[in-house]
Write a protein that holds these residues in place. Structure first.
Motif, PDB file in Angstrom:
ATOM      1  N   ASN A 133      -6.922   0.721  -2.424  1.00 12.01           N
ATOM      2  CA  ASN A 133      -6.627   1.021  -1.012  1.00 12.01           C
ATOM      3  C   ASN A 133      -5.320   1.775  -0.783  1.00 12.01           C
ATOM      4  OD1 ASN A 133      -9.020  -0.241  -0.016  1.00 12.01           O
ATOM      5  ND2 ASN A 133      -8.031  -2.235  -0.302  1.00 12.01           N
ATOM      6  N   HIS A 134      -4.864   2.510  -1.801  1.00  8.76           N
ATOM      7  CA  HIS A 134      -3.729   3.399  -1.612  1.00  8.76           C
ATOM      8  C   HIS A 134      -4.237   4.757  -1.102  1.00  8.76           C
ATOM      9  CE1 HIS A 134      -1.214   0.518  -3.650  1.00  8.76           C
ATOM     10  NE2 HIS A 134      -1.965   0.563  -4.743  1.00  8.76           N
ATOM     11  N   LYS A 176       0.842  -1.191   0.000  1.00 10.60           N
ATOM     12  CA  LYS A 176       0.000   0.000   0.000  1.00 10.60           C
ATOM     13  C   LYS A 176       0.877   1.241   0.000  1.00 10.60           C
ATOM     14  CE  LYS A 176      -3.328  -2.791  -0.006  1.00 10.60           C
ATOM     15  NZ  LYS A 176      -3.856  -3.138  -1.343  1.00 10.60           N
ATOM     16  N   MET A 177       0.531   2.182  -0.838  1.00  8.58           N
ATOM     17  CA  MET A 177       1.363   3.364  -1.045  1.00  8.58           C
ATOM     18  C   MET A 177       0.666   4.643  -0.612  1.00  8.58           C
ATOM     19  SD  MET A 177       2.791   2.675  -4.896  1.00  8.58           S
ATOM     20  CE  MET A 177       1.100   2.727  -5.523  1.00  8.58           C
ATOM     21  N   LYS A 178       1.487   5.637  -0.324  1.00 15.38           N
ATOM     22  CA  LYS A 178       1.047   7.017  -0.167  1.00 15.38           C
ATOM     23  C   LYS A 178       1.440   7.750  -1.443  1.00 15.38           C
ATOM     24  CE  LYS A 178       1.779   6.854   4.832  1.00 15.38           C
ATOM     25  NZ  LYS A 178       2.569   7.381   5.975  1.00 15.38           N
ATOM     26  N   VAL A 179       0.439   8.225  -2.177  1.00 12.92           N
ATOM     27  CA  VAL A 179       0.682   8.752  -3.521  1.00 12.92           C
ATOM     28  C   VAL A 179       0.320  10.228  -3.586  1.00 12.92           C
ATOM     29  CG1 VAL A 179       0.204   8.474  -5.971  1.00 12.92           C
ATOM     30  CG2 VAL A 179       0.107   6.473  -4.450  1.00 12.92           C
ATOM     31  N   LEU A 180       1.273  11.035  -4.025  1.00 10.70           N
ATOM     32  CA  LEU A 180       1.029  12.451  -4.297  1.00 10.70           C
ATOM     33  C   LEU A 180       0.951  12.645  -5.807  1.00 10.70           C
ATOM     34  CD1 LEU A 180       0.892  15.506  -3.644  1.00 10.70           C
ATOM     35  CD2 LEU A 180       3.419  15.494  -3.654  1.00 10.70           C
ATOM     36  N   ILE A 181      -0.114  13.282  -6.272  1.00 13.84           N
ATOM     37  CA  ILE A 181      -0.247  13.635  -7.684  1.00 13.84           C
ATOM     38  C   ILE A 181      -0.124  15.151  -7.806  1.00 13.84           C
ATOM     39  CG2 ILE A 181      -1.672  13.531  -9.757  1.00 13.84           C
ATOM     40  CD1 ILE A 181      -3.150  11.155  -8.497  1.00 13.84           C
ATOM     41  N   VAL A 182       0.884  15.605  -8.535  1.00 11.38           N
ATOM     42  CA  VAL A 182       1.043  17.033  -8.829  1.00 11.38           C
ATOM     43  C   VAL A 182       0.483  17.236 -10.229  1.00 11.38           C
ATOM     44  CG1 VAL A 182       2.626  18.980  -8.950  1.00 11.38           C
ATOM     45  CG2 VAL A 182       3.125  17.060  -7.415  1.00 11.38           C
ATOM     46  N   PHE A 183      -0.574  18.039 -10.318  1.00  7.98           N
ATOM     47  CA  PHE A 183      -1.393  18.102 -11.528  1.00  7.98           C
ATOM     48  C   PHE A 183      -1.470  19.528 -12.050  1.00  7.98           C
ATOM     49  CE2 PHE A 183      -5.563  18.811 -13.504  1.00  7.98           C
ATOM     50  CZ  PHE A 183      -5.552  17.841 -14.501  1.00  7.98           C
ATOM     51  N   ALA A 184      -1.338  19.670 -13.375  1.00  8.98           N
ATOM     52  CA  ALA A 184      -1.434  21.001 -13.979  1.00  8.98           C
ATOM     53  C   ALA A 184      -2.223  20.957 -15.272  1.00  8.98           C
ATOM     54  CB  ALA A 184      -0.036  21.574 -14.234  1.00  8.98           C
ATOM     55  N   HIS A 185      -3.443  21.437 -15.215  1.00  2.80           N
ATOM     56  CA  HIS A 185      -4.259  21.696 -16.407  1.00  2.80           C
ATOM     57  C   HIS A 185      -5.369  22.661 -15.995  1.00  2.80           C
ATOM     58  CE1 HIS A 185      -6.616  21.401 -20.023  1.00  2.80           C
ATOM     59  NE2 HIS A 185      -5.654  20.663 -20.582  1.00  2.80           N
ATOM     60  N   LYS A 212       3.915  17.250   1.848  1.00  2.00           N
ATOM     61  CA  LYS A 212       3.303  16.214   1.012  1.00  2.00           C
ATOM     62  C   LYS A 212       4.381  15.306   0.406  1.00  2.00           C
ATOM     63  CE  LYS A 212      -0.605  19.123  -0.464  1.00  2.00           C
ATOM     64  NZ  LYS A 212      -1.207  19.805  -1.630  1.00  2.00           N
ATOM     65  N   LEU A 213       5.472  15.908  -0.036  1.00  2.00           N
ATOM     66  CA  LEU A 213       6.550  15.113  -0.610  1.00  2.00           C
ATOM     67  C   LEU A 213       7.187  14.204   0.441  1.00  2.00           C
ATOM     68  CD1 LEU A 213       8.399  17.580  -3.014  1.00  2.00           C
ATOM     69  CD2 LEU A 213       7.304  15.431  -3.634  1.00  2.00           C
ATOM     70  N   ASP A 214       7.382  14.719   1.631  1.00  2.00           N
ATOM     71  CA  ASP A 214       7.916  13.886   2.718  1.00  2.00           C
ATOM     72  C   ASP A 214       7.002  12.695   2.981  1.00  2.00           C
ATOM     73  OD1 ASP A 214      10.328  15.135   3.355  1.00  2.00           O
ATOM     74  OD2 ASP A 214       9.362  16.596   4.675  1.00  2.00           O
ATOM     75  N   TRP A 215       5.704  12.936   2.907  1.00  2.00           N
ATOM     76  CA  TRP A 215       4.691  11.910   3.191  1.00  2.00           C
ATOM     77  C   TRP A 215       4.647  10.827   2.122  1.00  2.00           C
ATOM     78  CZ3 TRP A 215       0.367  11.217  -0.020  1.00  2.00           C
ATOM     79  CH2 TRP A 215      -0.654  10.390   0.481  1.00  2.00           C
ATOM     80  N   ALA A 216       4.867  11.190   0.860  1.00  2.00           N
ATOM     81  CA  ALA A 216       4.587  10.312  -0.273  1.00  2.00           C
ATOM     82  C   ALA A 216       5.649   9.234  -0.466  1.00  2.00           C
ATOM     83  CB  ALA A 216       4.463  11.134  -1.548  1.00  2.00           C
ATOM     84  N   ASP A 217       5.190   8.056  -0.908  1.00  2.00           N
ATOM     85  CA  ASP A 217       6.075   7.003  -1.397  1.00  2.00           C
ATOM     86  C   ASP A 217       6.254   7.107  -2.913  1.00  2.00           C
ATOM     87  OD1 ASP A 217       6.082   5.663   1.198  1.00  2.00           O
ATOM     88  OD2 ASP A 217       4.054   5.003   0.688  1.00  2.00           O
ATOM     89  N   LEU A 218       5.201   7.585  -3.580  1.00  2.00           N
ATOM     90  CA  LEU A 218       5.170   7.691  -5.038  1.00  2.00           C
ATOM     91  C   LEU A 218       4.646   9.079  -5.400  1.00  2.00           C
ATOM     92  CD1 LEU A 218       5.060   6.574  -8.014  1.00  2.00           C
ATOM     93  CD2 LEU A 218       2.747   5.772  -7.468  1.00  2.00           C
TER      94      LEU A 218
END
Length: 232
Positions: free
Chosen positions: A40-41, A9-18, A96-102
């Protein structure tokens, strides 16, 4: 393919630009976030346009910087990070970056690169001492070990980047994937590219959605790119 029970199970940060919520990119963002949650991520999304994220780095980013004095961006950014004196929006993104695995960076390709707002996120958030130091880069960088990959869309068919004059996707994204992501220690996975995004006759959404789900299903077993040799 791994089963749900086997997958980490991962912690995923999505950085999105649109900028357009009716866009193909927003639809793909929904596919990604919904499928990650289905598996369940944990997911956090930084929607740069929706958050009115400030693109330009300047002295206001560093609360310990004395107005009127010369600004040395790398050095002053590192000093502000060490003293806890970065602006609140930067500190929030770093947390958020510290938190994320991906970390997934999703954006449309504009002029051979990412939108200016995402480049501004990189300029402002990846400060010295937080993401790199003079002695700690690549495998020894502070964020080393986290996985990252790009989801992007382009307006032309895949053949345009393999047989035409546009170069390869690896060449286009080399400054981003190697010069930024690998430099700060990320294990970079192959990008997912939605081709022919501007064609009304394209099945870009269906093909790219399938690729995203397959990537999530197999995230534990996919090998990272091997530095420069994988960008040819």
């Amino acid at each position: 393919m791994q089963t749900e029970q086997q997958q980490t199970k991962m912690k995923v940060l999505i950085v999105f630009a649109h900028p357009d919520k009716q866009s193909l990119n927003h639809s793909l963002l929904e596919v990604t976030t919904n499928y990650l949650k289905e598996k369940n991520h944990e997911v956090k999304v930084t929607d740069l346009y929706a958050q009115n994220f400030k693109a330009g780095v300047d002295g206001d980013d560093f609360l310990n910087h004395e107005q009127g004095k010369r600004l040395f961006l790398m050095r002053d950014g590192g000093s502000a990070y060490n003293e806890g004196k970065l602006s609140p929006d930067i500190m929030e993104e770093q947390a958020k970056l510290d938190w994320a695995d991906l970390v997934i960076f999703q954006f449309p390709m504009w002029w051979y690169s990412m939108p200016a707002l995402m480049k501004g996120w990189i300029d402002r958030v990846l400060t010295q001492n937080f993401s790199y130091t003079g002695e700690k880069m690549f495998e020894t960088a502070p964020l080393a070990g986290k996985k990252a990959f790009i989801i992007s869309t382009v307006g032309v068919p895949k053949e345009s980047y393999s047989k035409g004059k546009l170069g390869s996707i690896g060449e286009v994204f080399f400054p981003i994937q190697h010069g930024t992501f690998e430099l700060i220690g990320f294990k970079v996975l192959e990008p997912i590219i939605g081709y022919s995004a501007d064609s009304r006759y394209s099945n870009c959404f269906e093909i790219t959605s399938k690729a995203i789900k397959e990537r999530i299903d197999n995230i534990d077993t996919i090998e990272p790119m091997k530095a420069q040799s994988s960008y040819n």
